[in-house]
Design an enzyme around this catalytic site. Structure first.
Site, PDB file in Angstrom:
ATOM      1  N   SER A 124      -1.203   2.096  51.376  1.00 36.73           N
ATOM      2  CA  SER A 124      -1.368   0.956  50.356  1.00 36.73           C
ATOM      3  C   SER A 124      -0.299  -0.299  50.925  1.00 36.73           C
ATOM      4  O   SER A 124      -0.597  -1.380  50.455  1.00 36.73           O
ATOM      5  CB  SER A 124      -1.008   1.242  48.876  1.00 36.73           C
ATOM      6  OG  SER A 124      -2.023   2.072  48.673  1.00 36.73           O
ATOM      7  N   GLY A 170      -5.384   2.250  47.807  1.00 33.81           N
ATOM      8  CA  GLY A 170      -5.432   2.058  49.376  1.00 33.81           C
ATOM      9  C   GLY A 170      -5.071   0.265  49.327  1.00 33.81           C
ATOM     10  O   GLY A 170      -4.746  -0.157  48.366  1.00 33.81           O
ATOM     11  N   CYS A 208      -5.539   3.545  41.543  1.00 34.53           N
ATOM     12  CA  CYS A 208      -5.076   2.444  42.137  1.00 34.53           C
ATOM     13  C   CYS A 208      -6.338   1.662  42.414  1.00 34.53           C
ATOM     14  O   CYS A 208      -6.989   0.898  41.758  1.00 34.53           O
ATOM     15  CB  CYS A 208      -4.225   2.728  43.239  1.00 34.53           C
ATOM     16  SG  CYS A 208      -2.946   1.363  43.462  1.00 34.53           S
ATOM     17  N   LEU A 209      -6.398   1.363  43.976  1.00 34.28           N
ATOM     18  CA  LEU A 209      -7.491   0.624  44.586  1.00 34.28           C
ATOM     19  C   LEU A 209      -8.942   1.341  43.876  1.00 34.28           C
ATOM     20  O   LEU A 209      -9.866   0.668  43.307  1.00 34.28           O
ATOM     21  CB  LEU A 209      -7.462   0.725  46.026  1.00 34.28           C
ATOM     22  CG  LEU A 209      -8.793  -0.056  46.726  1.00 34.28           C
ATOM     23  CD1 LEU A 209      -8.706  -1.656  46.268  1.00 34.28           C
ATOM     24  CD2 LEU A 209      -8.614   0.153  48.153  1.00 34.28           C
ATOM     25  N   GLN A 268      -9.679  -0.345  40.893  1.00 36.52           N
ATOM     26  CA  GLN A 268      -9.977  -1.628  40.884  1.00 36.52           C
ATOM     27  C   GLN A 268     -11.570  -1.470  41.415  1.00 36.52           C
ATOM     28  O   GLN A 268     -12.354  -2.413  41.006  1.00 36.52           O
ATOM     29  CB  GLN A 268      -9.283  -2.368  41.822  1.00 36.52           C
ATOM     30  CG  GLN A 268      -7.856  -2.621  41.201  1.00 36.52           C
ATOM     31  CD  GLN A 268      -6.987  -3.066  42.348  1.00 36.52           C
ATOM     32  OE1 GLN A 268      -7.231  -3.294  43.683  1.00 36.52           O
ATOM     33  NE2 GLN A 268      -5.584  -2.999  42.086  1.00 36.52           N
ATOM     34  N   GLY A 312      -0.737  -4.984  44.252  1.00 45.29           N
ATOM     35  CA  GLY A 312      -0.720  -6.420  44.162  1.00 45.29           C
ATOM     36  C   GLY A 312      -1.844  -7.117  43.317  1.00 45.29           C
ATOM     37  O   GLY A 312      -1.720  -8.237  43.113  1.00 45.29           O
ATOM     38  N   HIS A 350      -0.026   5.520  39.935  1.00 46.77           N
ATOM     39  CA  HIS A 350      -0.042   6.932  40.847  1.00 46.77           C
ATOM     40  C   HIS A 350       0.387   8.214  40.210  1.00 46.77           C
ATOM     41  O   HIS A 350       1.445   8.288  40.344  1.00 46.77           O
ATOM     42  CB  HIS A 350       0.714   6.512  42.357  1.00 46.77           C
ATOM     43  CG  HIS A 350       0.129   5.502  43.212  1.00 46.77           C
ATOM     44  ND1 HIS A 350      -0.539   5.652  44.228  1.00 46.77           N
ATOM     45  CD2 HIS A 350       0.189   4.126  43.052  1.00 46.77           C
ATOM     46  CE1 HIS A 350      -0.888   4.742  44.673  1.00 46.77           C
ATOM     47  NE2 HIS A 350      -0.480   3.661  43.843  1.00 46.77           N
ATOM     48  N   GLU A 406       0.379  11.032  41.405  1.00 42.76           N
ATOM     49  CA  GLU A 406       0.825  11.825  42.448  1.00 42.76           C
ATOM     50  C   GLU A 406       2.283  11.673  42.767  1.00 42.76           C
ATOM     51  O   GLU A 406       3.049  12.371  43.487  1.00 42.76           O
ATOM     52  CB  GLU A 406       0.052  11.742  43.562  1.00 42.76           C
ATOM     53  CG  GLU A 406       0.287  10.703  44.695  1.00 42.76           C
ATOM     54  CD  GLU A 406      -0.372   9.456  44.311  1.00 42.76           C
ATOM     55  OE1 GLU A 406      -0.873   9.505  43.015  1.00 42.76           O
ATOM     56  OE2 GLU A 406      -0.441   8.350  44.968  1.00 42.76           O
TER      57      GLU A 406
END
Lengths: 383, 592
Positions: free
Chosen positions: A51, A229, A257-258, A261, A301, A343, A345
């Protein structure tokens, strides 16, 4: 004021600010987006987190390199950050697992780094003016500041294009297990995600980000996880389409995360860019149903715009950031589909959200039971 | 979220006399907590036997009783004041012990006083060694081989199954009074006898010695809705075997990877959840320097001496938040009083290094045994903050105001290598100087670590300081060398002494070279958010260059303005002490 301590290297920002520093990684220049993370430990995990691809990472914790590097803490096959910027670098690590120094590791992978930078001033600058294009210069001898700033202005930034293709696995691979079968769409996967699933007994198949939904469904997964990512999710139209079809298949889905999105875009929500992002291991996230706050590891971001979530279609914001109220989780009222912006993890970061994996695998296990029963009835279509 | 009836008045037990192991830090915590209660509109009733404290000042608590801290006095105060709740977790061990006595005597139940913060059961389970061991076993945390003994015979029996050395810890005592490490059967008899006598319940704990293991602490908080956070972790420079109160401590940990850090953090959170504490808690771990094995050493189910350090090290007002949680507030509804825009439910991110050094009273007790061990001897401590360990350490050393004015101090007896080796091997108040002296004589950091058990990370940092000393003595005093020395925390006076030039000249050259201190804020968030707090530390930092294309904006440099801060005014505004805030207010350096 004459410059008394000409530093060899520098971090040059597109807005003309130059932060001097001494090189300790590969002696090269690199372009990217300057960001900061407030994690106090885990520099190796940060460097190898896909990422951070294309980003010049300022570590706000000032003492870096203390425990060296080792083979186990890599989160992917190589470090992806464009460069590291630190205050104090320690070249004499002390840890029983250490196999080398951070400097040697970065040099081996061709990644530049600077120490002796006023990282707090840099962080404050990014906080005020936002993440921006930057140039890390290992040796600025013979080059004028104007020339360097001009290069920083034209610097490449990971938000410019689809960068998932740069970091995703080229080949499919599997981790054996006796539990539910989880297909992981690798958009820039961290090893700890696969390890977290495997520790719980799941059978994991990791596929490239470009894998079409039909191919994923042909693997007969009990659940699909779309990984974190780099980059702006709007550049990942094919992956969004894949997620849209997976959602339509109504099988257990977890976006991280990504991946979160991508789910948002797939269901018709929109995403936007945060001024300087959320990066660190201390971000409080509130679960809107239970009221419980968890401390999470974050690295993003971009974010999902809350008012764009299609509530009419049964979607809702399940978790929010306690710091700025931005969306941290989505879920569907009836389908086994959810996503989180943070995250679970860790690596680096707190392990408070490990139950996310438990819940996902529970759903996958239920799905397996149900679909197993179903296939028996219709005559074993499923292999 | 308030269970049963809302709390409108609270009895707070103060910390009593200043003794070793229970010093002014509890006054600091208590004062912060009393002010927090006032903010919540709660009437506070304070009982403290020590009038020489801030907390007993007229404007801190609503009612103050300067009375002996005994069961009978507290009973009478309860009858007279009829408080809704009792907050015992801010007065150190004294307050906690009295709360247990009050509960066991049935006084709390009879007068309808709710025990706030830490449930009685949690106090018992954290303090009673056997219950604590069972708790750890129940939640799957590793437990070191140990036994509770009530007599010398039982102690000798245990020593037949577990090899010496054994650690002796008496139950329910302050700062480990009466404890020690027994390396011979004779020592075992002597220390156990003393420990049994010191313990109010005549119990001592014997346990396998983890001498040489790393000692790591976590400060954690929990609220009634089960939100748990870590405020700070700390690493003792001195390995296991030296009481935390007698150890040099750094915050955050320096030699832990993310895996180590999270492993222990997760364990600390499991423990505070299992105990059901609503407020602050301190968990101490021993970590094997050669593997991931760890043991839980101790849990303080209250605001502790380490909480005071963690509070000042991070800027997070632990006692204030703990008091508010105790009366039913939640972490996610309380504001972070430093940033004033984020919530109290977060974990401070440090962008500096904190070093604490204990202050021992050996300058007043010239003939006392200077060896340190599991029984705390320090009567105070200093804390310093800087951007590097080296600079924070040197600042802390200077702040001690002992005969050892800086790290260059040496005992003439150390000319004898055997004496020097003994001062490194045997923990004592001068070990830091002995280690530096040995490095100055060319001993390798690894050898010094081998002898002392101090992690090589720290001894290599000391070696780096010795190398800079040498450069200052041998090389020309260039701006670059001054810059290197200032960043590593060398005072002008020390540079002058090493370089053999007058102090005034060093200062003049430094200023001429444009090397000035800058002031950075302790903002709890590593500059991620804008913060408003009068809590700064100085450091020497290179200023970024601006190009002609960048907008020029000149700033006044606060070079003459010394941000002197007293212990009491940090952190935040909530605990400012007598006259100290004015020093800061008169001189507000620009935040950087």
């Amino acid at each position: 004021m004459p410059e008394l301590f000409a530093s060899r290297g520098a971090l040059v920002l597109e807005d003309g600010r130059i932060f001097g520093g001494e090189p300790f990684g590969a002696e090269v220049d690199a372009e990217g987006e300057a960001v900061f993370t407030t994690s106090m430990v885990g520099y190796q995990e940060i460097a190898t987190d896909p990422s951070f691809y294309g980003q010049i990472v300022c570590l706000t914790y000032p003492l870096i390199g203390n425990y060296g590097v080792n083979a186990d803490d890599d989160q992917s096959r190589r470090p992806w950050a464009a460069g590291l910027v630190v205050r104090e670098y320690c070249d004499e690590p002390s840890h029983w697992r250490a196999t080398g120094t951070l400097a040697a590791y970065l040099r081996k992978h061709g990644i530049p780094a600077l120490h002796s930078v006023d990282t707090r001033a840099l962080t404050r600058h990014i906080r005020r003016h936002g993440a921006m294009r930057a140039l890390i210069v290992s040796d600025r001898a013979g080059r004028s500041d104007e020339e360097l700033v001009e290069r920083a202005r034209r610097a490449w930034s990971p938000g410019d294009q689809d960068v998932v293709t740069m970091v995703t696995t080229t080949e499919r691979y599997a981790v054996e297990g006796t539990g539910p079968h989880v297909v992981v769409l690798d958009c820039g996967l961290k090893a700890e995600i696969v390890a977290s699933l495997a520790r719980r007994g799941a059978r994991v198949t990791v596929v490239p980000a470009s894998t079409p939904a039909a191919d994923i469904l042909a693997l007969a997964p009990d659940g699909v996880l779309t990984s974190p990512g780099p980059g702006d999710p709007v550049h990942n139209a094919p992956a969004v389409e894949t997620v849209r079809q997976l959602v339509a298949a109504e099988l257990p889905f977890l976006g991280v995360c990504l991946g979160h999105q991508l789910l948002a875009l797939a269901i018709g929500a929109r995403t936007g860019k945060l001024k300087f992002g959320h990066r660190g291991g201390n971000h409080p996230v509130k679960d809107l149903r239970t009221g419980v706050v968890r401390i999470t590891s974050q690295n993003h971001g971009y974010h999902v715009l809350a008012d764009s979530v299609p509530v009419d279609a049964g979607w809702r914001v399940s978790q929010v950031s306690l710091n700025d109220g931005t969306v941290e989780g989505l879920e569907h009222a009836s389908l086994p589909i959810s996503s989180i912006q943070y995250h679970p993890e860790g690596a680096p970061g707190p392990l408070d959200s490990q139950d996310i994996f438990d819940q996902f695998l529970d759903r996958a296990a239920r799905y397996r039971q149900q679909s197993g029963a179903l296939t028996t009835r219709v005559g074993g279509v499923r292999e | 979220m308030q269970a049963t009836k809302p709390i409108s008045s609270v009895l707070v037990i103060g910390s009593g006399p200043i003794v070793i192991g229970q010093a002014a830090e509890f006054d600091y915590a208590g004062t912060q907590a009393l002010r927090a209660l006032r903010e919540e509109g709660i009437r506070s009733i304070l009982v403290n036997s020590n009038p020489a404290t801030i907390m007993t000042d007229e404007d801190v608590a609503d009612v103050v009783y300067i009375e002996p801290l005994t069961l009978d006095v507290l009973r009478r105060v309860i009858i007279r004041e009829r408080p809704d709740g009792l907050l015992p977790t801010l007065g150190g061990q004294t307050g906690l012990n009295l709360a247990v006595e009050l509960a066991e005597a049935g006084i709390l139940d009879r007068y309808g006083v709710r025990l706030l913060g830490t449930p009685l059961d949690a106090i018992r389970r954290a303090e009673d060694r056997e219950l604590f061991k069972q708790l750890l076993i129940d939640i799957g945390e590793p437990v070191v081989e140990s036994a509770i003994v009530r007599s010398l015979t039982e102690a000798r029996e245990f020593a037949r199954t577990v090899p010496l050395p054994l650690i002796v810890r008496p139950a329910y005592t302050l700062g480990g009074t009466g404890g020690g490490i027994a390396t011979t059967p004779e020592e075992l008899d002597r220390i156990v006898a003393a420990g049994l006598a010191a313990s109010p319940i005549h119990q001592v704990l014997l346990e396998r010695s983890l001498l040489g293991w790393k000692e790591i602490e976590y400060e954690v908080m929990r609220d009634a809705s089960d939100t748990c956070i870590t405020i700070c972790n700390m690493e003792n420079l001195d390995p296991m075997g030296v009481h935390t109160g007698d150890s040099i401590v750094v915050a955050p940990s320096q030699t832990l990877t993310d895996r180590d850090y999270q492993m222990l953090r997760s364990a600390a959170l499991r423990i505070i959840r299992a105990l059901g504490i609503e407020g602050g808690c301190n968990v101490q771990f021993a970590l094997d320097p050669k593997s991931s094995q760890y043991y839980v050493i101790e849990v303080n189910p209250r605001v502790s001496r380490s909480s005071a350090l963690a509070s000042k090290a991070t800027g997070y007002p632990i006692a204030r938040v703990a008091a508010k949680i105790a009366v039913g507030r939640r972490l996610d509804e309380l504001m972070n009083s430093v940033t004033r825009q984020t919530k109290a439910a977060f974990e401070p991110a440090l962008d500096y290094c904190v070093v604490k050094i204990p202050r021992w009273p050996f300058d007043k007790f010239r003939h006392a045994d200077r060896t340190i061990g599991t029984q705390m001897k320090a009567t105070g401590e200093v804390m310093a903050i800087d951007r590097s360990f080296e600079a924070a350490l040197q600042k802390a050393v200077r702040s001690l105001e002992t005969d050892q004015k800086d790290l260059g101090w040496e005992d003439p007896a150390w000319g004898d290598a055997a004496v020097l080796e003994d001062h490194i091997r045997r923990p004592n108040d001068l070990r830091l100087w002995a280690m530096t002296a040995a490095l100055r004589r060319g001993w390798s950091p690894e050898r010094v670590s081998e002898l002392s058990g101090v992690d090589p990370w720290f001894t290599r940092k000391l070696a780096r300081l010795v190398a800079i000393e040498r450069r200052l003595a041998e090389e020309e005093l260039t701006p670059n060398l001054i810059w290197t020395a200032k960043r590593a925390g060398f005072a002008d006076a020390r540079i002058a002494a090493l370089a053999g030039v007058p102090v005034a000249e060093v200062t003049a050259r430094r200023r001429e070279a444009g090397i000035h201190p800058v002031y950075k804020m302790v903002d709890t968030c590593a500059a991620e958010f804008e913060a408003a707090t009068p809590y700064f530390y100085s450091t020497y930092s290179r200023r970024p260059r601006r190009t002609s294309t960048a907008r020029m904006r000149r700033r006044t440099r606060p070079s003459r303005c010394r941000a002197r801060r007293r212990w009491w005014s940090a952190p935040g505004r909530s605990a400012s002490g007598k006259g100290s805030s004015s020093t800061t207010a008169a001189c507000t350096p620009r935040p950087r």
